[in-house]
Design a protein around this motif. Sequence first.
Motif, PDB file in Angstrom:
ATOM      1  N   SER A  75       1.261  -0.896  -0.173  1.00 18.62           N
ATOM      2  CA  SER A  75      -0.047  -0.219   0.315  1.00 18.62           C
ATOM      3  C   SER A  75       0.488   1.476   0.065  1.00 18.62           C
ATOM      4  O   SER A  75       2.097   1.514  -0.090  1.00 18.62           O
ATOM      5  CB  SER A  75      -0.814  -0.093   1.587  1.00 18.62           C
ATOM      6  N   GLY A  76       0.245   2.319   0.412  1.00 21.46           N
ATOM      7  CA  GLY A  76       0.912   3.545  -0.126  1.00 21.46           C
ATOM      8  C   GLY A  76       2.381   3.784   0.684  1.00 21.46           C
ATOM      9  O   GLY A  76       2.717   4.512   0.566  1.00 21.46           O
ATOM     10  N   SER A  77       1.491   3.196   2.127  1.00 23.39           N
ATOM     11  CA  SER A  77       2.402   3.662   3.569  1.00 23.39           C
ATOM     12  C   SER A  77       3.519   2.605   3.235  1.00 23.39           C
ATOM     13  O   SER A  77       5.082   3.023   3.600  1.00 23.39           O
ATOM     14  CB  SER A  77       1.917   3.230   4.759  1.00 23.39           C
ATOM     15  N   TYR A  80      -0.900  11.262   8.900  1.00 24.62           N
ATOM     16  CA  TYR A  80      -0.134  10.823   7.628  1.00 24.62           C
ATOM     17  C   TYR A  80       0.680  11.480   7.574  1.00 24.62           C
ATOM     18  O   TYR A  80       1.791  11.327   8.473  1.00 24.62           O
ATOM     19  CB  TYR A  80      -0.568  11.649   6.003  1.00 24.62           C
ATOM     20  N   ARG A 123       2.182   9.661  11.088  1.00 18.04           N
ATOM     21  CA  ARG A 123       2.673   8.591  10.759  1.00 18.04           C
ATOM     22  C   ARG A 123       4.579   8.452  10.328  1.00 18.04           C
ATOM     23  O   ARG A 123       5.248   7.836  10.929  1.00 18.04           O
ATOM     24  CB  ARG A 123       1.485   7.886   9.107  1.00 18.04           C
ATOM     25  N   ILE A 150       3.632  16.153   3.539  1.00 20.25           N
ATOM     26  CA  ILE A 150       2.238  15.731   3.420  1.00 20.25           C
ATOM     27  C   ILE A 150       1.619  16.932   2.432  1.00 20.25           C
ATOM     28  O   ILE A 150       1.979  18.186   3.030  1.00 20.25           O
ATOM     29  CB  ILE A 150       1.306  15.625   3.846  1.00 20.25           C
ATOM     30  N   ASP A 188       5.048  13.074   0.513  1.00 24.57           N
ATOM     31  CA  ASP A 188       3.597  12.354  -0.108  1.00 24.57           C
ATOM     32  C   ASP A 188       2.663  13.058   0.132  1.00 24.57           C
ATOM     33  O   ASP A 188       2.171  14.133   0.188  1.00 24.57           O
ATOM     34  CB  ASP A 188       3.624  11.865   2.040  1.00 24.57           C
ATOM     35  N   MET A 247       0.650  11.498  -1.165  1.00 24.60           N
ATOM     36  CA  MET A 247      -0.481  10.103  -1.715  1.00 24.60           C
ATOM     37  C   MET A 247      -2.105  10.221  -2.803  1.00 24.60           C
ATOM     38  O   MET A 247      -2.120   9.775  -3.483  1.00 24.60           O
ATOM     39  CB  MET A 247      -0.459   9.252  -0.484  1.00 24.60           C
ATOM     40  N   SER A 248      -2.661  10.949  -2.001  1.00 27.95           N
ATOM     41  CA  SER A 248      -3.981  11.397  -2.663  1.00 27.95           C
ATOM     42  C   SER A 248      -3.861  12.833  -2.983  1.00 27.95           C
ATOM     43  O   SER A 248      -5.082  13.434  -3.439  1.00 27.95           O
ATOM     44  CB  SER A 248      -3.961  11.639  -1.228  1.00 27.95           C
ATOM     45  N   LYS A 303      -5.064   5.582  -6.105  1.00 26.34           N
ATOM     46  CA  LYS A 303      -6.292   7.066  -5.478  1.00 26.34           C
ATOM     47  C   LYS A 303      -5.927   7.637  -6.243  1.00 26.34           C
ATOM     48  O   LYS A 303      -7.300   7.604  -7.648  1.00 26.34           O
ATOM     49  CB  LYS A 303      -4.625   8.057  -3.903  1.00 26.34           C
TER      50      LYS A 303
HETATM   51  C1  LIG Z   1      -4.117   7.373   1.891  1.00 25.17           C
HETATM   52  C2  LIG Z   1      -2.854   8.072   1.814  1.00 25.17           C
HETATM   53  C3  LIG Z   1      -1.417   6.722   2.548  1.00 25.17           C
HETATM   54  C4  LIG Z   1      -1.153   5.981   2.388  1.00 25.17           C
HETATM   55  O1  LIG Z   1      -1.956   5.188   2.882  1.00 25.17           O
HETATM   56  P1  LIG Z   1      -1.964   3.524   2.811  1.00 25.17           P
HETATM   57  O2  LIG Z   1      -2.951   3.056   3.457  1.00 25.17           O
HETATM   58  O3  LIG Z   1      -0.985   2.691   3.589  1.00 25.17           O
HETATM   59  O4  LIG Z   1      -2.487   3.136   0.901  1.00 25.17           O
HETATM   60  C5  LIG Z   1      -0.443   7.867   2.991  1.00 25.17           C
HETATM   61  N1  LIG Z   1      -0.497   9.295   3.208  1.00 25.17           N
HETATM   62  C6  LIG Z   1      -1.148   9.973   2.793  1.00 25.17           C
HETATM   63  C7  LIG Z   1      -1.876  12.186   2.448  1.00 25.17           C
HETATM   64  C8  LIG Z   1      -2.211   9.092   2.294  1.00 25.17           C
HETATM   65  O5  LIG Z   1      -3.516  10.023   2.037  1.00 25.17           O
END
Ligand SMILES: *Cc1c(COP(=O)(O)O)cnc(C)c1O
Length: 368
Positions: free
Chosen positions: A63-65, A91, A94, A138, A167, A169-170, A193
């Motif tokens: 997954s993204g993490s 995030y 995280r 982020i 990051d 991701m979204s 995403k």
């Molecule tokens: C979705 C997301 C992640 C990763 O999440 P996973 O559940 O591991 O896919 C990381 N950072 C952001 C900002 C996200 O929106």
Amino acid sequence: MTPYLLLTPGPLTTTASVKAAMQNDYSTWDDDYNAITQHLRTGLLRLAQASPDNYASVLIQGSGSFAVEATLQTAIPKTNACVLVGVNGAYGRRIVEMLEYLDIDHIAVVGSETQPLALADLEKIAQTHPELTHFAMIHCETTTGVLNPIETIVPAMRAHGLVTIIDAMSSFAGIPIATEMLGIDYLISSANKCLQGVPGFGFVIAKRSTIAQTQGNARSLSLDLFEQLACMEVYNGKWRFTSPTHVVLAAAQALDELVEEGGVAARYRRFRACQHMLATGMQELAFERIVAPADQSPIITSFAYPSEDFDFPAFYQALKARGFVIYPGKVAKLPSFRIGNIGDLDTTDIRALLAAIRVVQAELAVTV
Ligand SMILES: *Cc1c(COP(=O)(O)O)cnc(C)c1O
């Protein structure tokens, strides 16, 4: 058929053609499959506004993490390194948690969850801590939907000589990002995403000159981004270890559909139109946003509970029964819920959602 529309930050509603692309079994060793990986890698660079001479895309299982953690523990050397982290949501926290697991020195600058990170707060720390070597933040904090200003923060952190890790991701593929112009060293996202693929891998747009210096840094074999890139480059798109073949086929199809839609700019306009309709429609129904419109991303929106006795579980279930799945909130001291508008959705879907919310709201008022 899917029983409901996903109004979440991902996985999200995908097109029938993206789902159909997974109906093929490819060999991970064959040239035809590796060519699909290469097509995807090249396409992702283009979405990131990064040239193949100066940037490379690395795909990584999970997954993204997993992609975030792979980047941190490959980018940051085992000694003489310290990371500045901008945190204004879950995030960002995280990333801090990952650095703690990895035993990497760091300084977190923690801001309000409902506001963008402030450059001045980061500057203050960067100016007084010469031990800093890396910076992480982020782009769109999915916790609330607040959009952080990478356009001003990244160049400022680079001016302090810091390697920048974003990051996205979204936001990647849903909001234009000038990766090369900003000089971002590592830009991270995933298949499920704004690209509108299905979950199964993440990817990193890495500056070649930066990642070239990271051999031997990784604390984990399977999350070694340097070796993952080396394998993909040397063997023309071959993944180290088993790749999520069906997920990659879906992502390649999703990429083609994004290009057909008109690229990231067109997708951004669609998301913005949906988010605008959602926010104004919800306001008419007395649901207030918790992020100011100017700081709001076109990806996901947080709404405060309209009253102290608001029954979110009942609200959620009633909407689900009508074909819409929304998302709980994540802000610590503020009861809220979230509605995403990424995925294969348009304003027709948002209009239908708002109509359903109006009905559900009236029903719940009667029950109370
Ligand atoms: C979705 C997301 C992640 C990763 O999440 P996973 O559940 O591991 O896919 C990381 N950072 C952001 C900002 C996200 O929106």
